[in-house]
Design a protein around this motif. Structure first.
Motif, short mmCIF file in Angstrom:
data_model
loop_
_atom_site.label_atom_id
_atom_site.label_comp_id
_atom_site.label_asym_id
_atom_site.label_seq_id
_atom_site.Cartn_x
_atom_site.Cartn_y
_atom_site.Cartn_z
N ASN A 138 58.22 55.70 54.84
CA ASN A 138 58.81 54.46 54.32
C ASN A 138 58.26 54.16 52.94
O ASN A 138 57.04 54.21 52.73
N ILE A 139 59.13 53.82 52.00
CA ILE A 139 58.73 53.51 50.63
C ILE A 139 58.90 52.00 50.40
O ILE A 139 59.99 51.46 50.58
N ILE A 140 57.81 51.34 49.98
CA ILE A 140 57.81 49.90 49.75
C ILE A 140 57.52 49.62 48.28
O ILE A 140 56.56 50.16 47.71
N GLY A 144 57.75 43.82 44.43
CA GLY A 144 58.72 42.86 44.95
C GLY A 144 58.69 42.73 46.45
O GLY A 144 59.42 41.93 47.03
N CYS A 145 57.83 43.56 47.11
CA CYS A 145 57.64 43.51 48.56
C CYS A 145 58.94 43.74 49.33
O CYS A 145 59.26 43.02 50.29
N LYS A 146 59.70 44.75 48.89
CA LYS A 146 60.92 45.14 49.56
C LYS A 146 60.98 46.65 49.70
O LYS A 146 60.37 47.38 48.91
N PRO A 147 61.72 47.17 50.69
CA PRO A 147 61.87 48.62 50.80
C PRO A 147 62.63 49.18 49.61
O PRO A 147 63.52 48.52 49.06
N VAL A 148 62.28 50.39 49.21
CA VAL A 148 62.95 51.06 48.10
C VAL A 148 64.06 51.92 48.68
O VAL A 148 63.80 52.91 49.37
N THR A 149 65.31 51.56 48.40
CA THR A 149 66.45 52.22 49.04
C THR A 149 67.14 53.25 48.17
O THR A 149 68.11 53.87 48.60
N ASP A 150 66.66 53.45 46.95
CA ASP A 150 67.35 54.36 46.03
C ASP A 150 66.40 55.35 45.37
O ASP A 150 66.55 55.68 44.21
N ASN A 194 66.64 51.29 54.85
CA ASN A 194 65.36 50.67 55.18
C ASN A 194 64.20 51.24 54.38
O ASN A 194 63.04 50.98 54.66
N GLY A 195 64.54 52.08 53.37
CA GLY A 195 63.50 52.69 52.55
C GLY A 195 62.87 53.90 53.19
O GLY A 195 61.76 54.31 52.81
N THR A 196 63.56 54.50 54.15
CA THR A 196 63.00 55.60 54.92
C THR A 196 63.57 56.95 54.51
O THR A 196 64.78 57.10 54.34
N ALA A 197 62.69 57.93 54.38
CA ALA A 197 63.07 59.34 54.19
C ALA A 197 62.50 60.13 55.37
O ALA A 197 61.37 59.88 55.79
#
Length: 358
Positions: A138-140, A144-150, A194-197
């Motif tokens: 998971n990448i956070i 900004g305390c949000k998941p990185v989706t891109d 969800n920011g997951t790989a």
């Protein structure tokens, strides 16, 4: 007191003159990590605990991970569809940031065996044997305390007997070219909503001078090419993942790990592992058995805190091509571990090599 302890730890490791890989010096990597720890803009995942809990992300990830482990157990014949065991999500929210699989943002070295141009793929086994591991990363965005989706997550590690594919180097196993033509245990995956790989790999084997570890690089704004690779963009994070020592010993007792004749370095005496534990970070993956034993497969998770605006400048030694790993001209890792630019003591070249704001 924390800053003093971190600086003291770095000084002790520098004085020890320890090696990162056979013949290589880790002083450069230790200084790079210390500079990252000292940066005034640095935040880790724990800093975002309140935001991640209040947004529901921690609860969603806990439920998703439970479901994923159950899915793997059902597929392997170790559970039935209706037999999922749930844990109170409130407990997971309370513990978030205080246990393994959380609180990770250690900047570390890319090492001498990074190969650019790896394929976009989730399953990176390519025939390699070992403790098969289904890994969720998971990448956070800690700014900004949000998941990185891109983002694109790149992952690579040695095989069960401590050999990296795609490279030829003295100290990489027996130093022969037997692995240069394969890209096993190397790949890239985009992060989802969800920011997951997600990857399928193996627990890496040990080799002289380092404890067992996986490498990762986080790419932002990269272009997806027609040949299923990426190009361009920026890199915000260069890191390494580790395995808890007692569990690692159990893995090393299984085949083919138990055929590895290279000297073992434990976590406790690995300089980069110890630097990775500084500053409230935890670079150790949380690992669960899918069945009753390691050979039945593993499910691992870890969270990475990054600042997407940061710019790292890792240097690859080879480029992956249809002909295998091909040397990159003037790579500072060329000739490792005897004659390369990065073989000995090198402090960070510039501050932006650690963290640079746009």
């Amino acid at each position: 007191m924390v800053l003093f302890s971190q600086a003291f730890a770095a000084a002790v490791l520098l004085a020890a003159g320890v090696v990162a890989h056979p013949g290589g010096n880790t002083n450069r990597e230790i200084l790079r990590r210390q500079a990252h720890l000292d940066h005034p803009e640095r935040r880790n995942v724990a800093s975002c605990k309140r935001d991640l809990v209040e947004s529901g992300w921690v609860r969603e990830q806990h439920i998703r991970r439970e479901a994923r482990l159950h899915e793997l157990r059902v597929a392997a014949g170790f559970a039935k569809e209706h037999e999922i065991v749930r844990r109170d999500p409130a407990e997971a929210e309370e513990e978030y940031g205080a246990s393994a699989a959380c609180t990770l943002d250690p900047e570390s070295t890319e090492g001498p065996y990074w190969v650019m141009g790896e394929l976009i793929r989730s399953d990176v086994l390519t025939g390699e044997k070992g403790a098969i591991t289904h890994l969720d990363i998971n990448i956070i965005d800690t700014s900004g305390c949000k998941p990185v989706t891109d983002a694109y997550v790149e992952l690579w590690g040695s095989n069960a007997t401590g050999v990296y594919t795609g490279v030829v180097a003295k100290g990489n196993g027996d130093g022969s070219n037997t692995a240069v033509a394969t890209n096993a245990l190397r790949g890239v995956q985009p992060t989802g909503k969800n920011g997951t790989a997600t990857f399928t790999t193996v627990i890496p084997g040990h080799y002289v001078g380092r404890t067992n570890h996986l490498h990762t690089i986080i790419h932002h704004g990269a272009q997806l090419l027609a040949n299923n690779t990426i190009r361009g963009g920026t890199i915000s994070h260069v890191g390494q993942f580790y395995i808890e020592q007692n569990f690692l010993a159990q893995v090393e007792a299984t085949a083919p790990y138990n055929t590895n004749k290279q000297a073992i370095t434990k976590n406790a005496v690995d300089p980069l592992f110890n630097m990775g534990k500084q500053g409230g970070d935890d670079p150790v993956m949380k690992i669960s058995l899918i069945g009753s034993k390691i050979e039945d497969g593993l499910y691992a998770t870890i969270d990475i805190g990054v600042n997407p605006k940061a710019k790292q400048n890792p240097q690859a030694v080879n480029l992956w091509t249809a002909k295998g790993g091909q040397p990159i001209p003037n790579s500072p890792w060329t000739g490792y571990p005897d004659t390369c630019k990065y073989c000995g003591f090198r402090p960070p070249m510039e501050k932006k090599d650690v963290l640079e704001e746009q």
